[in-house]
Design an enzyme around this catalytic site. Structure first.
Site, PDB file in Angstrom:
ATOM      1  CG  ASP A 496      17.048  12.284 -72.251  1.00 42.82           C
ATOM      2  OD1 ASP A 496      16.839  11.335 -71.469  1.00 42.82           O
ATOM      3  OD2 ASP A 496      17.107  13.463 -71.868  1.00 42.82           O
ATOM      4  CD  GLU A 497      18.811   7.410 -68.710  1.00 42.79           C
ATOM      5  OE1 GLU A 497      18.732   6.185 -68.849  1.00 42.79           O
ATOM      6  OE2 GLU A 497      18.650   7.976 -67.615  1.00 42.79           O
TER       7      GLU A 497
END
Length: 581
Positions: A496-497
């Site tokens: 989720d970066e």
């Protein structure tokens, strides 16, 4: 005299017919051979590109596993379970963490936390058995101190990864990995916060057993079905081969070497070359020749093997199968030309000389890769048909080559973009950030990077599943793209970066406002199957030249700023602040 004239005409006609047949045959032969060579050479380049892409994906997979090991080895519960073997709560936390990683990674056979004491006793162990995960406890935990991977890993510094030799797993208690090709990666567990962290004795290690065949099956999924995958160690022992009987010969006391099957790879094994592209039509490939591309892949972590040999091959028949239509067209051209020569040679020899020579010259130029030139396409006779067929053949070859180029471009795109969201991946982002820093360094400009980490994404995954997580990541990617300008770069690093590289024309006083707008956009609810999913984000900002002179420094500072924002409270924006280092 008339008989003589007729004889001369017949002889001249036969001579012209023979010359015409020969010219047609040579034209067809050279055109066919030229197209064959072009197709084979293009297939070689495509295989080499695919091999490099596969090598990069293997390296990315290894880096991802190292990140997993770093998370597990630095987890406080792992340290507590090794410091206090009787702490059942800490062991339970580690087992839960192991199960989560194994559930998300089907190629993981086994995860273990091994103590540096008690003869390398396993403290926590989770196995994959009969399609499910099972924790091993109590007297079933084994002592592993006599294995090389334990002793070698305990010598490493914190965060370093150990990579074992690829071999058949005969270790007792391997469960799903028993007697299967296995690769082991491990990382030491050390006490966090020690000023001399690397010099202190390791408490133990975390080791993961990987399913080699399963991992390569997933990597091969995006390759054409006809591609064959080969893998050998630095000495040439075959580890992966289309014929499973040739793999891991050393495990049976009969070494099977890749250089024995393909002598052209001897230079790769001897370290005299780093790549080899060739056709193999002798020995084991006499009945089914192949086109192959091999490269040497250096292993950049601590390992028993310093290098591997990776290759892709394609049956030569599949490559040449594209020339069947071309061969039929060539035969048609030869047949038409022979018929014309037999029927119209006498009296029309000179008329035929120029157009035939034009077609022949065009074929020769085409064979050399030059423009074919003008052809008599408007003629209504057989010569015109010949020219049109030849032009059709040219177009077919051009279309085939264009198709091959599109496939090669697609492979290059795959190597530089995230498969889920379509955003630039880490590799492309790093290239663009290096370019931006170099431009700013020369012209006195500035560069700004926004490091974005989604809040509550793990809880969303746990509650709604990975399909929901993937859908959310796609929506987040679309929102980021919709918010940013075309000159900005929006990339996904993984999980989720996300990272936003702002255009060099962006005014630094506007950066905070841009980050706040992005934060507001990412905080808006996301509709998924009747649910309103509420996420947030933490944003860290790194700048050139204030926070660093290189890409790595800027990314590290932005990452640290993001964690500082997350530590203060989810849903925040923070510039890197040296005073808080």
């Amino acid at each position: 005299m008339k008989v003589w004239a007729q004889g001369i005409a017949v002889k001249l006609g036969l001579l012209l017919a023979a010359v015409g047949v020969l010219a047609a045959g040579l034209t067809g032969f050279y055109a066919y051979e030229a197209s064959r060579d072009m197709l084979v050479n293009t297939a070689k380049q495509e295989l080499l590109t695919s091999t490099r892409v596969l090598s990069r994906r293997i390296a990315v997979s290894r880096e991802e596993i190292s990140r997993h090991l770093l998370v597990m080895s630095s987890h406080p519960a792992a340290v507590q379970a090794l410091l206090k073997p009787g702490d059942l709560a800490a062991a339970d936390q580690v087992a839960t963490l192991f199960a989560q990683f194994m559930g998300a990674n089907p190629a993981y056979f086994q995860l273990r936390l091994i103590s540096a004491h008690d003869y390398g006793l396993e403290r926590v162990r989770v196995d994959r058995r009969d399609g499910s995960l099972q924790r091993v406890q109590g007297p079933d935990l084994q002592e592993k101190g006599h294995y090389d991977y334990v002793a070698d890993t305990l010598k490493l510094a914190a965060g370093e990864t150990y990579l074992s030799r690829i071999s058949i797993n005969h270790e007792r208690g391997a469960n799903a990995g028993q007697d299967k090709p296995t690769l082991q990666l491990a990382m030491p567990v050390r006490v966090a916060g020690n000023a001399d962290n690397n010099a202190a004795a390791a408490l133990g290690l975390v080791v993961v057993n990987l399913d080699l065949n399963g991992m390569f099956s997933m990597l091969k999924a995006d390759l054409p079905p006809s591609y064959q995958v080969f893998l050998a160690n630095g000495e040439g022992d075959i580890l992966i081969h289309p014929d499973a009987q040739k793999t891991f010969g050393f495990d049976r006391g009969q070494r099977q070497l890749i250089q024995d099957e393909m002598p052209r790879l001897t230079e790769l094994i001897s370290d005299a070359s780093t790549q080899a592209v060739f056709e193999a039509s002798e020995g084991a490939h006499a009945l089914e020749p192949i086109v192959a591309a091999f490269i040497v892949q250096d292993i950049r972590v601590r390992s028993s093997d310093g290098r591997m040999v990776l290759g892709l091959a394609q049956p030569l028949d599949d490559v040449l199968g594209r020339t069947r239509e071309l061969a039929l067209t060539t035969l048609q051209i030869v047949a038409v030309l022979c018929l014309l020569c037999l029927l119209l040679a006498i009296g029309l020899a000179r008329a035929f000389t120029r157009p035939i020579n034009a077609v022949s010259a065009a074929a020769q130029r085409f064979a050399l890769g030059l423009p074919a030139g003008a052809l008599p396409l408007t003629r209504k006779d057989e010569i015109g048909s010949l020219a049109r067929n030849f032009a059709q053949m040219q177009e077919q070859i051009k279309e085939q080559l264009a198709d091959l180029m599109r496939k090669q471009e697609a492979l290059e795109h795959l190597a530089q973009h995230d498969m889920l969201t379509g955003l630039p991946n880490r590799r492309l982002l790093e290239d663009r950030l290096d370019t931006a820093c170099a431009h700013a360094r020369r012209h006195g400009g500035r560069v700004c990077v926004l490091f974005i980490d989604l809040d509550r994404f793990k809880q969303l995954n746990d509650r709604f599943g990975h399909d929901a997580g993937d859908a959310v990541l796609k929506i987040v990617a679309g929102r980021l793209l919709g918010m940013m300008r075309e000159a900005d770069t929006v990339a996904r690093l993984g999980g989720d970066e996300f990272v936003v590289l702002l255009d060099s024309q962006t005014q630094m006083e506007h950066v905070a406002a841009i980050a706040e707008k992005l934060l507001a956009c990412l905080t808006a609810p996301i509709a998924y199957e009747g649910h309103q999913l509420q996420l947030g984000a933490s944003i860290g900002i790194g700048r050139f030249p204030e926070d660093g002179q290189t890409r790595a420094e800027i990314m590290a500072k932005a990452d640290k700023a993001m964690y500082e924002a997350k530590a203060v409270g989810q849903g925040g924006v923070r510039f890197y602040s040296p005073s808080q280092v």
